[in-house]
Every structure is written in C-alpha cells, then in structure tokens.
Design an enzyme around this catalytic site. Structure first.
Site, short mmCIF file in Angstrom:
data_model
loop_
_atom_site.label_atom_id
_atom_site.label_comp_id
_atom_site.label_asym_id
_atom_site.label_seq_id
_atom_site.Cartn_x
_atom_site.Cartn_y
_atom_site.Cartn_z
N GLU A 167 0.82 -1.23 0.00
CA GLU A 167 0.00 0.00 0.00
C GLU A 167 0.84 1.27 0.00
O GLU A 167 0.51 2.25 -0.68
CB GLU A 167 -0.92 -0.01 1.22
N ASP A 168 1.96 1.26 0.75
CA ASP A 168 2.70 2.50 0.99
C ASP A 168 4.03 2.60 0.26
O ASP A 168 4.74 3.60 0.40
CB ASP A 168 2.95 2.68 2.50
#
Length: 715
Positions: free
Chosen positions: A88-89
């Site tokens: 996600e990051d």
C-alpha cells in the site's frame, strides 16, 4: 528459506529484537529465518518513512507482529504482519512479495491492504469497499482479520497525534466495526482494549470524568474486594476445591454503557463487584457454583450457563449474580483454564493445533459458518455500503437463544423476530414464511423472540417476502435476503413502475419522456453510479432515487434545470396488479373508490395511503416523496380493509357476524376482540373489491340487532 542479502544500513531495533526473542519460544529455526527476512525487507521498503509520532515507520509493523505473537500465531501470519503496509505505501508489488515470501504471505498482505486508488463518489464508499474487500479475504483466511485487528489496535494506541476530528472518526469506526469483530472472534483482550481506546477518543470528556471518578473510588473498593476474596477462598478450601479466584476490574467503557443503558448512576454501577473463578474441569465448575451458593445467596433470574450452551464465538463460562456482604451484588464467572484461554484468545487459541493437522474443533466450525453466512450476505448485497450496514447489524451485541421444533438451539441477535428465525433456518424458509407458532401458540411474524422460546414456522409454496419486514427484522441475514429478493425476483416489476414514476415526474416538469435520447440516459447512468438504466429505474421504485431529481437531471439539452418548473401533475395510475412494488398501507387500508396518495419509502417502494391518513398528514404535501396517484378502471382483485364494530355481549353474535360477512362475498383474514362486562369491540381485516362492495358488507352488518357501532378502522 535462505537469508536475503542485507545492506549495511539494516539494523535490528530493540522492539524487533524483543519480537525475535519472544517467537523463539514456539517457532522452528526456519520460521525465525522467514520472520527476520520479512523484517529486513519491510525495513528497507519503508526506509525514510516516518509515522506522525516521529518514529521510523518500521516500528508500526513490528508492533503489529508483536501483538500477534502474544496470540502465538504462526510464522506466515507474523511475516505478513511485518509486510502488511508494503504494497500500500511503497512501490513493492504483490507479485514481488509472492516471489520472495510465498503465495500465502502475499495473499494475507493483499487481504489487509486497502484498495488501490480508484475513484469513488464519497469517502463512505471508499470505507465500505475497503471493509468489503477485507471481509471477503477474511472469509478465505481468518488470519487476514487477525492482522487487521492488530493493525487497528496499534493505531489506536498511537492515536493521540491525530487531529481531534480524525480521532473521533477512527474511534467511531473502531467501536462500530473492529471491536465487535474482535468480540465475535472471541479475542477478548483485543476487544476490551479497542473498546477502552475507542471510548477515550470518541467521548474524551466522559472518559476523563470516569477515569477521575474511578481512581477516587478505588481505595474503598480494594478493601471490600479483599474481604470478599478471602471469604470465597476460605470456603473453597473448606470444600477441598482447588480453584484460583481473582477480582475483576470493571472496564471504563463497560461502566459507561451500563450507566447509559440501565439509567444508573456511577456509584450504582461501581457497587457491583466482579470475580472470576478458574478450576480444572467442567464438573468442578458446577461444584464451585454450589460452594458459592452456600456462601452467598443467588439473585433469581441471573444465572446463565454458557458451558452447556456456548456462545457462537466459542465462549464458555458459568455466570451468576450473588447477594454479597452489605447487600452488594457480586457477579461471578466460573470456567476451566482451557475455557479461560479460549475466552481471551478466541479463534486464535487453536490456530497452532489446526495447523498441526489436528481435527478442526467446534469453535472453528462455528467461525467458518459465520464467515460462510458473511459471504452469503456479501453476495446478496447490491453495494458495499449496504453490506457494511448488514455487517453492523450482524455484529450488534447481545443474543437470544431459541429452539426449533426438533430441539436444536439457534442463537440470534437480541430483538430478533420470527422472520429472523425463519431466515436463520434457511433462506427458502424465510422467503415462504406466512405465520409462526411460538411455544405452541399462533403469533405474528413480527413478534420479538425471548430466551427459551420454541418457534415453528408455517410456510406456503407461493408466498413471497413482504417489504414491510425490513422495518422490524434484526439480523443481517434476514435483511439482506429480503432486499435480494426484492431486487431480483421483483426486478422487472420494479423497472416498470420506476419508468411510470419517472414519466409522471417528467410530464410534471413539462418534458415529454419520448424526447429523452440514449446519450442523455448514458450520461445520467454514468453520473449517478448506477449499473444500468434498468437499475436506475428499479432504484426509483425502491425509494433509493427520487423520480423528481432524476427527471430534472434528464432535462433536455440547453434548458437550465433551475428554469424547469412543475406543471400540472399527471397522477400515477394504480391497477392493483403491480405486485410487491406497490404496497397498500395497513394503517388506513385504501381500496378502490378512496381518494389516495402515494409515499415513496426507501426499500419498500411505493406505499399507497388514503388522502386523509395520519401518516400522510405528517408529511409536506409538496415533498418529493409524495406522489399523486389514482385508481385505474375495471379493477377486479380484492383488497384488505379494516373495520371495527362494537356489539352487545350475547351468545352466538360472532357467528352471526361471520355468516353475514360470508353472505356478502367477503373473507375474514383476521379478527381480534376486546370485551368488558356488557360490550365487545371486534376488529376485523376483511377482503373487499372497492368502496361499493364495502358499503354492501357494512349495510348487512348493521341489520344485526346486537351491533351498536360500526366503522372503518383508522390508526
């Protein structure tokens, strides 16, 4: 797995070193290697990233893995926890995770990761879709939700750095969704901490007041708890029973909820003392209960045996409330050591045993059944927001235990009705139910069930769900099944009626429906987020879209919406053959010949009322939810109609009334009576074709000598 090559900058933080040390108690050497590889990979991927607390980002996944380590979860789960934010990051893909750490780890990481950046109409859509994806993954592998719960718990522990409005939003989400899921999975320690932290940030002022009051009262309580503990321990010693007894500290959120729900003051709640008794085996539980009853008298109606009838999350214990010294209520929990382990760790308590190939225990079977029902609800829901609504209903605290005619026990949400019971047995039973018997007596389908009720459902092969059920069902399964039926089985009817309602709205704005071209429709469908033109028309019938709003948005090109004004409205013609898309209100029982209006109600469609019905009088007549409707010609079907009559109490009067009704070609659907010494008031639900037919029935009834008063029923 061989060690990955590491850069010179890779370091093991004290928190990570503590994690590696803790897992050696139950990890194999190859498991520890996997965990270290995941740690260094995550540390490199998050290099240069910091949390709002100022700490390096790697501190968060390490903390999440540490929480799961306390539950003794396996190496794959802890590795996924360390990597859960990488996709996600950072620029790392799911495929790269799979290549380096295996498919199982990658699937868990993907299940926990939020959705990729796609455009949604609102923040609510984003959140609902995230929950939908997470729970879909959870249904495939329950470890997904265990990682997510640990992730949420650590975020809640560090929430003080967020803005107050964000604190409240996250805290509310925690109280409504995450804490109940933890409770449903039996993760008591995580559940209680999520509740406390959610309470702290959602009601900060109330939290501070209760913290201060609890600290002030703790000194006096310690003395009382000590005396009660000594008395219980001595009594167990005298009985030769080996038991561990502890005083239970009340959680602040528990105190707050009890104050609100039972309208109690702080001192009244704090005057209830809690104790937990742990023993070796089940017979010792009941023996301990008898010993305690010889010391303090039980309060009637407070005993609950969750050993004989465990909760759905596997929780087992004996609960009772006793009258202690000074007349103080004492809440007692009695359980075995194994039951206590399950009570604290829930579905995670047997994870290692399950992985070792041991037979799946009853707790896992119940969890799997819940997840299966969750998938069924998900497939029945039309969108993510609706599914999230169903999920909240399903996680609503409290339960009621009822019996089938065969003696099988079903656990339902508190407030559940006979309809909820029918759907809990099977969707087909719910869809076809027409009546219920509770403890051998006929009862309305909307009757709320109580603990110990024996319920029997009566079905009919051609019966269909009633949209009115949505106003009182309490379980997610019932609600989603009813909505699914209304959306699919009655879909064509909904589309046709939606088109009629929209045409009426277009004509009222002076727009000819035939002038609307496909390009306008395509743009409207795209802008509204509907799946198709038919879906949009069906939503109008179900009250999810307002026909007047859609009509304005379909305005012919070049004409401003603000310039469009309503002209004389063409009423919608009611034929009585629209099926379940048109409901006839049971508060006023409209029949052909009555002046009528239509109300659009969400998920119930178009509801027809008489023009003078009190339900209509409360609503502005110019509201977009109120439609002009009129009866069609040559309607031949019959309609329900309520009449009320007062008669002199004499033998045989009911038989004469029933015979007169039958003579006038009408059926009695229902009758209730209220009597005093001289008179009886009868409430009938009859079948009538129209006002003329009703007048004929009532003329015949007035000829009966004992009838004192007669009229149509009005709520």
């Amino acid at each position: 797995m061989p060690e990955l090559s590491l850069s010179n900058s890779s370091v093991v933080t004290p928190e990570a070193a503590s994690l590696f040390s803790a897992v050696t108690k139950y990890f194999k050497p190859e498991d520890l290697t996997l965990l270290k590889n995941a740690y260094f990979f995550s540390q490199g991927a998050h290099s240069g990233q910091f949390r709002k607390t100022g700490e390096p980002y790697i501190s968060h996944p390490v903390a999440v893995a540490g929480i799961l380590c306390e539950l003794h979860l396996d190496a794959i789960t802890l590795a996924a926890a360390l990597l859960h934010d990488v996709v996600e990051d950072t620029t790392i893909s799911k495929e790269e995770i799979s290549e380096r750490f295996g498919v199982s780890v990658a699937e868990l990481v993907d299940g926990v990761s939020k959705l990729e950046k796609i455009e949604f109409q609102t923040q609510a859509d984003v959140q609902a879709e995230n929950f939908r994806k997470m729970l879909l993954a959870m249904a495939q592998d329950v470890r997904v939700i265990l990682i997510k719960l640990a992730d949420r718990l650590h975020n809640m522990r560090t929430l003080e750095v967020m803005r107050p409005e964000k604190q409240r939003r996250i805290a509310r989400e925690t109280l409504e969704i995450y804490a109940p899921i933890a409770h449903r999975l039996g993760l008591n320690s995580i559940y209680q901490e999520l509740l406390e932290l959610g309470f702290r940030y959602f009601y900060p002022n109330r939290y501070r007041v209760l913290v201060k009051a609890t600290k002030a009262a703790r000194g006096n309580r310690r003395e009382v708890v000590g005396k009660i503990l000594d008395a219980i321990k001595h009594r167990f010693e005298d009985a030769g029973l080996d038991a561990i007894v502890n005083g239970r500290e009340k959680h602040l959120y528990s105190i707050y909820k009890k104050m609100v729900e039972k309208q109690l003051s702080f001192s009244e709640v704090l005057d209830i003392y809690g104790f937990r008794v742990l023993v070796r085996d089940i017979p010792s539980c009941y023996l301990a209960l008898g010993v305690l009853h010889s010391l303090y008298k039980p309060i009637p109606g407070k005993f609950k045996d969750y050993i004989a009838i465990p909760k759905l999350n596997g929780y087992q214990s004996l609960h009772n409330t006793l009258l202690g010294p000074y007349g103080l209520p004492i809440e007692i929990q009695i359980r075995t050591y194994e039951m206590h382990r399950i009570a604290e760790m829930g579905v995670a308590s047997h994870w290692l045993y399950k992985n070792n190939g041991t037979e799946v225990n009853e707790l896992h079977l119940k969890t799997n059944q819940w997840l299966k029902n969750l998938l069924e609800t998900l497939s029945d829901s039309s969108d993510s927001i609706e599914f999230l609504e169903h999920l909240k209903i399903d996680l609503f605290p409290g339960e009621v235990y009822v019996f089938t005619p065969q003696g099988k026990i079903l656990e339902l949400s508190r407030g559940s009705t006979a309809v909820d019971f029918a759907y809990a047995i099977h969707t087909d039973v719910g869809n076809c139910c027409v009546a219920a018997k509770i403890n051998g007596e006929n009862a309305p389908l909307r009757t709320k069930l109580k603990n110990g009720d024996r319920v029997e459902i009566v079905t009919a092969p051609y019966a269909n769900p009633n949209p009115a059920w949505l106003s009182y069902v309490a379980t997610a399964r019932a609600r989603s099944s009813i909505r699914y039926f209304l959306r699919t089985i009655q879909y064509d009817e909904s589309v046709k009626l939606g088109e009629r309602l929209l045409n009426q709205a277009l004509l009222s704005f002076g727009i000819n429906p035939e002038t609307i071209n496909e390009t306008q429709w395509e743009k409207l469908v795209r802008d509204s987020g509907a799946k198709s033109k038919k879906a949009l028309l069906a939503d109008i019938t179900l009250g999810k879209q307002l026909s007047a709003v859609i009509a304005k948005r379909l305005a012919v090109p070049g004409e401003s919406i603000s310039e469009i004004t309503s002209t004389t409205s063409n009423p919608v013609v009611i034929l009585g053959t629209e099926g379940m898309t048109v409901q006839f209100a049971r508060c006023c029982y409209p029949i052909p010949g009555d002046m009528i209006v239509g109300l659009i109600k969400k998920d119930q469609g178009l509801v027809i009322h008489t023009h003078d019905c009190t339900a209509v009088m409360k609503i502005q007549r110019n509201s977009e939810n109120v439609l002009d409707v009129t009866w069609g010609k040559d309607i031949t079907r019959t309609f329900e109609i309520g009449i009320t009559m007062t008669v002199v109490n004499q033998r045989g009067v009911l038989a004469r009334v029933a015979a007169e009704i039958a003579k006038d070609d009408s059926n009695i659907d229902d009758v209730t009576m209220e009597s005093d010494k001289d008179y009886t008031t009868m409430h009938f639900i009859l079948q009538a074709r129209n006002r003329r037919h009703l007048a004929q029935i009532m003329r015949g009834l007035r000829h009966i000598q004992e009838v004192v008063k007669l009229g149509r029923a009005k709520n």
